[in-house]
Scaffold this active site. Structure first.
Site, short mmCIF file in Angstrom:
data_model
loop_
_atom_site.label_atom_id
_atom_site.label_comp_id
_atom_site.label_asym_id
_atom_site.label_seq_id
_atom_site.Cartn_x
_atom_site.Cartn_y
_atom_site.Cartn_z
N PHE A 54 -2.40 -0.39 -11.14
CA PHE A 54 -2.32 1.07 -11.16
C PHE A 54 -1.40 1.57 -12.27
CE2 PHE A 54 0.08 4.86 -9.70
CZ PHE A 54 -0.94 5.79 -9.85
N LEU A 185 7.25 9.24 -0.53
CA LEU A 185 5.95 8.58 -0.44
C LEU A 185 5.95 7.67 0.79
CD1 LEU A 185 3.18 7.65 -1.45
CD2 LEU A 185 4.35 6.05 -2.97
N CYS A 186 5.05 7.97 1.72
CA CYS A 186 5.05 7.23 2.99
C CYS A 186 3.63 7.09 3.51
CB CYS A 186 5.92 7.97 4.02
SG CYS A 186 6.02 7.14 5.63
N ARG A 195 -4.53 0.50 -0.27
CA ARG A 195 -4.22 1.03 -1.60
C ARG A 195 -4.31 2.55 -1.66
NH1 ARG A 195 -3.18 -2.04 -5.44
NH2 ARG A 195 -3.77 -0.49 -7.02
N LEU A 196 -3.72 3.18 -0.65
CA LEU A 196 -3.70 4.64 -0.61
C LEU A 196 -2.56 5.23 -1.44
CD1 LEU A 196 -4.54 5.40 3.13
CD2 LEU A 196 -6.00 5.73 1.13
N LEU A 489 17.59 12.65 -3.42
CA LEU A 489 17.89 12.62 -1.99
C LEU A 489 16.89 11.75 -1.23
CD1 LEU A 489 18.56 16.44 -1.65
CD2 LEU A 489 20.27 14.62 -1.56
#
Length: 489
Positions: A54, A185-186, A195-196, A489
């Protein structure tokens, strides 16, 4: 953000340095600091041959690239080249915009993060972002609701993925640019093999591009192509016994724990004259003080263009952000210093006594669960600024001895650093007092900004975790940790 848990080291005063050095030498004549393959070096060596299907398609430098000049990778895209429709998701999933101002949706996001977000390598701790912290992070002045990108199950409607962006003006050396700060990002654990993550990154990028912003900043504990800066974590124990009980610190016997507790004790009251909590009326002064301090000392900083931004990011927030200023005793109404720290607790997933590696060892921990043992209360350094050293100059004799502008600049910086160091030791000595009185277990910081000036004197221990800074669509020469002035943060 990255894993911030680390193993606490016993105080250096407990060891005979000469005997330790003799022992190391007898085992091979190699000092600890001389080890050729540290954790960071091993990661960086492995990264040279890593394949990133990616990231190698994105406008970021490859790990082997040497950046010689700061500049965008590509120019702004014309509107017709920006996709107008969301990227296709796998069957059974649908895009959504998570409304952070809606309590029910905020609770959904909190649940996703609580059960699936960043853990330490041992799966013993996981960040627990309180609702008010999430509001603070994602609802600044000028926020774009469409940048709060979610993925839901088409069948159940459950929130199963998320990524966020917020706008920031970032100054990198002598260039200031509008950027998106990408964070949080979770993905649900059961979906990580699909691969989301690349799709979430591409979709938030598309939405950011739609408003005419083409650069972004993000951080990760993982080594990706290619960090512009790598910062190391430092930890200052405030509650040694609890840190041992929950497995944050290495197991100690009773005598060791008693000694460590005595070593890490902090005063009950602050010592800086004129210290008080920041108020709304301080915003304009703090903005001017902070912008000047950041831009004169660091190479990557936020640029606060309005009082509204400073009010949002720096005014105290109950159980989230602690902000303090120092009034000039000789000039009432004038602020000379500012510092702040924020709370980011972690959920304790495994206690020390549950880990096989400590099974059977006699330690100071009991087998009963203690009140508060399910949460690690951690404070983190945020922004600070001081007028200390601002008027320092070189004497005619010092200028003459320097023999050149480059040496003059270096000597001037050295004199300024000595003054700033003394002041920061005072200010963050008080920060430790305030954090301890507020119920924190540990005070964490990175070796960014001028934090290295006070970590040794205030008994911070060096961690083995790193936080790496990255730019999207912007090439920048490497920035040393002490020149990083932007806090994620």
């Amino acid at each position: 953000m990255s894993d911030k848990k680390d193993i606490e080291k016993p105080a250096a005063s407990e060891f005979d340095a000469d005997k330790l050095r003799e022992l190391i030498q007898s085992l091979g004549g190699q000092m600890i600091d001389d080890t050729p393959t540290s954790k960071r070096e091993r990661e960086e060596e492995a990264e040279k041959t890593a394949v990133h299907d990616f990231w190698h398609t994105q406008p970021v430098p490859k790990s082997s690239d040497v950046v010689m000049k700061d500049a965008p990778v590509h120019p702004p895209l014309p509107p017709e080249k920006i996709p107008q429709e969301p990227y296709a998701l796998p069957e059974g999933m649908t895009w959504c915009t998570v409304d952070i101002e809606d309590e029910a949706q905020l609770q959904e996001l909190h649940g996703l993060l609580l059960n699936n977000y960043v853990e330490d390598p041992d799966a013993s701790f996981r960040f627990n972002y309180p609702l008010e912290l999430l509001r603070w992070v994602m609802l600044p002045p000028g926020f774009n609701k469409s940048w709060h990108v979610g993925v839901r199950s088409s069948e159940s409607g459950e929130l199963i993925g998320f990524i966020s962006g917020v706008p920031f003006d970032i100054m990198v050396r002598d260039r200031t640019m509008p950027m998106a700060e990408i964070n949080l990002l979770c993905l649900h654990k059961k979906l990580r093999s699909q691969r989301l993550a690349p799709l979430l990154i591409k979709e938030v990028t598309r939405r950011v591009h739609l408003v005419g912003i083409f650069q972004a900043i993000y951080t990760s504990g993982r080594l990706l192509p290619k960090p512009v800066a790598t910062c190391r974590y430092f930890h200052r124990s405030l509650q040694p016994r609890k840190l041992v009980d929950i497995g944050f610190s290495a197991p100690l016997d009773a005598l060791q724990l008693t000694r460590l507790t005595a070593t890490m004790r902090v005063p009950q009251e602050t010592a800086t004259e004129g210290l008080r909590q920041m108020r709304k009326g301080d915003v304009a002064q703090v903005r001017k003080l902070l912008n000047r301090f950041l831009k004169t000392r660091y190479e990557m900083v936020p640029s606060y263009g309005s009082d509204a931004q400073v009010a949002h990011w720096l005014l105290p927030r109950e159980k989230v952000l602690w902000s303090y200023v120092v009034d000039d005793k000789d000039h009432p109404g004038k602020i000379t210093d500012f510092f702040s720290f924020f709370s980011l607790p972690s959920q304790v997933l495994k206690t020390a006594s549950s880990r096989k590696k400590t099974a059977g060892k006699k330690t100071t921990r009991g087998s009963q669960k203690k009140p508060g043992s399910d949460t690690l209360c951690a404070a983190y350094t945020y922004y600070y600024a001081t007028t200390a050293g601002i008027d320092v100059s070189l004497t005619p004799e010092e200028k003459r001895d320097c023999d050149g502008a480059k040496k003059e600049k270096a000597l001037l910086r050295e004199k300024q650093d000595q003054i700033v160091k003394a002041r920061l030791i005072e200010l963050f000595g008080d920060a430790l007092v305030l954090a301890k009185n507020a119920g924190f277990d540990v005070f964490n910081c990175l070796d960014m900004m001028d934090n290295r000036l006070f970590t040794k004197e205030l008994k911070f221990g060096r961690g083995d975790g790193f936080l790496r800074y990255y730019f999207y669509n912007y090439l920048a020469r490497d920035i040393a940790p002490g020149k990083v002035g932007f806090v994620m943060l």
